[in-house]
Design a protein around this motif. Structure first.
Motif, short mmCIF file in Angstrom:
data_model
loop_
_atom_site.label_atom_id
_atom_site.label_comp_id
_atom_site.label_asym_id
_atom_site.label_seq_id
_atom_site.Cartn_x
_atom_site.Cartn_y
_atom_site.Cartn_z
N SER A 226 0.84 -1.21 0.00
CA SER A 226 0.00 0.00 0.00
C SER A 226 0.87 1.25 0.00
O SER A 226 0.50 2.27 -0.58
N TRP A 227 2.05 1.20 0.61
CA TRP A 227 2.97 2.34 0.59
C TRP A 227 3.51 2.55 -0.82
O TRP A 227 3.65 3.70 -1.28
N LEU A 228 3.83 1.45 -1.51
CA LEU A 228 4.29 1.57 -2.89
C LEU A 228 3.19 2.13 -3.79
O LEU A 228 3.45 2.97 -4.66
N LEU A 229 1.97 1.66 -3.57
CA LEU A 229 0.85 2.14 -4.39
C LEU A 229 0.62 3.63 -4.19
O LEU A 229 0.19 4.32 -5.12
N ASP A 230 0.88 4.14 -3.00
CA ASP A 230 0.71 5.57 -2.74
C ASP A 230 1.46 6.41 -3.76
O ASP A 230 0.97 7.44 -4.23
N THR A 231 2.67 5.99 -4.10
CA THR A 231 3.50 6.78 -5.00
C THR A 231 3.41 6.31 -6.45
O THR A 231 3.82 7.04 -7.35
N ASP A 232 2.89 5.11 -6.68
CA ASP A 232 2.83 4.59 -8.05
C ASP A 232 1.62 3.68 -8.22
O ASP A 232 1.72 2.46 -8.10
N PRO A 233 0.44 4.27 -8.52
CA PRO A 233 -0.76 3.44 -8.68
C PRO A 233 -0.69 2.51 -9.88
O PRO A 233 -1.49 1.59 -9.99
N ALA A 234 0.27 2.74 -10.80
CA ALA A 234 0.42 1.84 -11.94
C ALA A 234 0.74 0.42 -11.48
O ALA A 234 0.48 -0.55 -12.20
N LEU A 235 1.27 0.28 -10.26
CA LEU A 235 1.56 -1.06 -9.74
C LEU A 235 0.28 -1.85 -9.52
O LEU A 235 0.27 -3.08 -9.61
N LEU A 236 -0.83 -1.15 -9.23
CA LEU A 236 -2.10 -1.85 -9.08
C LEU A 236 -2.53 -2.44 -10.41
O LEU A 236 -3.03 -3.58 -10.47
N LEU A 237 -2.32 -1.69 -11.49
CA LEU A 237 -2.65 -2.21 -12.81
C LEU A 237 -1.75 -3.39 -13.16
O LEU A 237 -2.21 -4.38 -13.74
N LEU A 238 -0.47 -3.31 -12.78
CA LEU A 238 0.46 -4.39 -13.08
C LEU A 238 0.07 -5.67 -12.36
O LEU A 238 0.03 -6.75 -12.96
N VAL A 239 -0.24 -5.56 -11.08
CA VAL A 239 -0.58 -6.77 -10.33
C VAL A 239 -1.93 -7.33 -10.78
O VAL A 239 -2.21 -8.52 -10.61
N ARG A 240 -2.77 -6.47 -11.40
CA ARG A 240 -4.05 -6.96 -11.93
C ARG A 240 -3.91 -7.50 -13.35
O ARG A 240 -4.88 -7.92 -13.95
N GLY A 241 -2.66 -7.45 -13.90
CA GLY A 241 -2.44 -8.19 -15.12
C GLY A 241 -1.85 -7.45 -16.30
O GLY A 241 -1.43 -8.07 -17.26
N ARG A 242 -1.82 -6.11 -16.27
CA ARG A 242 -1.33 -5.38 -17.43
C ARG A 242 -0.43 -4.22 -17.01
O ARG A 242 -0.54 -3.70 -15.90
N ASP A 243 0.41 -3.79 -17.94
CA ASP A 243 1.21 -2.60 -17.74
C ASP A 243 0.34 -1.37 -17.94
O ASP A 243 -0.63 -1.40 -18.70
N ALA A 244 0.67 -0.27 -17.28
CA ALA A 244 -0.11 0.96 -17.41
C ALA A 244 -0.17 1.45 -18.84
O ALA A 244 -1.13 2.12 -19.25
N ARG A 245 0.84 1.11 -19.65
CA ARG A 245 0.86 1.57 -21.03
C ARG A 245 -0.22 0.89 -21.87
O ARG A 245 -0.48 1.30 -23.00
N THR A 246 -0.86 -0.14 -21.30
CA THR A 246 -2.02 -0.72 -21.97
C THR A 246 -3.16 0.28 -22.04
O THR A 246 -3.93 0.30 -23.00
#
Length: 257
Positions: free
Chosen positions: A153-173
């Motif tokens: 959750s601390w990592l997500l605070d600064t980079d929400p793109a990690l939530l997209l990555l762990v859900r299966g895709r890169d933010a550039r999708t």
């Protein structure tokens, strides 16, 4: 997609996520907990710096977590359900149709209404977070998995793109590469891409921290400021200097025709 690695957090105070998505992540995985005690114990382990380097990849979070003895660290993993291709298509269509969503993602923000408009659950629901750990505890999650989830959750605070990555895709999708890099000079583009790909934890930990740049000089004619009272964990002199610079610049702007 390349997994992203992050160096271990140093020991510090217990902290709560500052963003809505970091808070929502904690609520999501805590909803599956059978007992609140491992959650509290995990928060203490996270604050004590007992979580090693974290790897974030599609559908998986991983780190070595210990109880105070680094020689007895446990292999801790958290499996997270990934989104279906249809869900990603709907998210990409919504982002493409709204410049505001693209701008928010590029600025490191996660639009709250993105999930509401598309109906795609960006945050995992009940049963979609599965902790795994080779410790002997039977808790679900154990304190080691809870510590890992807290630090995520601390990592997500600064980079929400990690939530997209762990859900299966890169933010550039969701945001085309052109939207990231068309206006960026070639050398800077390589730097941006390297940052987005993440850095190996060992390499990041071994880097020498660059010195901070010198503080800005006070603006001539800045107004006189009142004395600032001391406070816990506040460098009053540095704060006063920053306020003086801001006040001077504001005064200079007001004087412009």
């Amino acid at each position: 997609m390349t997994p992203r690695g992050f160096p271990a957090f140093p020991p510090g105070r217990a902290r709560r996520p500052r963003t809505w998505w970091g808070t929502a992540w904690n609520r999501a995985w805590e909803a599956d907990a059978l007992d609140a005690r491992p959650l509290r114990a995990g928060r203490r382990l996270a604050a004590a710096g007992h979580v090693g380097a974290i790897t974030v990849s599609p559908g998986r979070l991983a780190a070595a977590v210990h109880d105070g003895d680094t020689e007895q660290a446990y292999a801790t993993r958290v499996r997270v359900a990934t989104l279906a291709d249809d869900d990603w298509d709907r998210l990409a269509g919504e982002v493409a149709a709204r410049a505001g969503h693209q701008a928010a993602l590029l600025a490191g923000q996660l639009p709250r209404d993105l999930a509401e408009v598309t109906g795609v659950p960006l945050l995992p629901g009940l049963g979609e977070v599965a902790p795994e750990c080779d410790c002997p505890e039977w808790d679900h999650p154990c304190r080691h998995a809870a510590a890992l989830c807290h630090q995520v959750s601390w990592l997500l605070d600064t980079d929400p793109a990690l939530l997209l990555l762990v859900r299966g895709r890169d933010a550039r999708t969701l945001v085309p590469t052109a939207a990231h890099h068309d206006d960026v000079p070639a050398p800077a583009t390589a730097t941006v891409r390297a940052a987005e790909a993440g850095t190996a934890a060992a390499e990041a930990y071994a880097r020498t921290v660059a010195p901070l740049p010198p503080p800005p000089a006070p603006v001539p004619g800045a107004p006189t400021l009142p004395l600032l009272p001391p406070g816990p964990d506040v460098d009053v002199d540095a704060l006063r200097a920053a306020v003086a610079v801001a006040a001077g610049r504001a005064a200079a702007l007001l004087k412009r025709p």
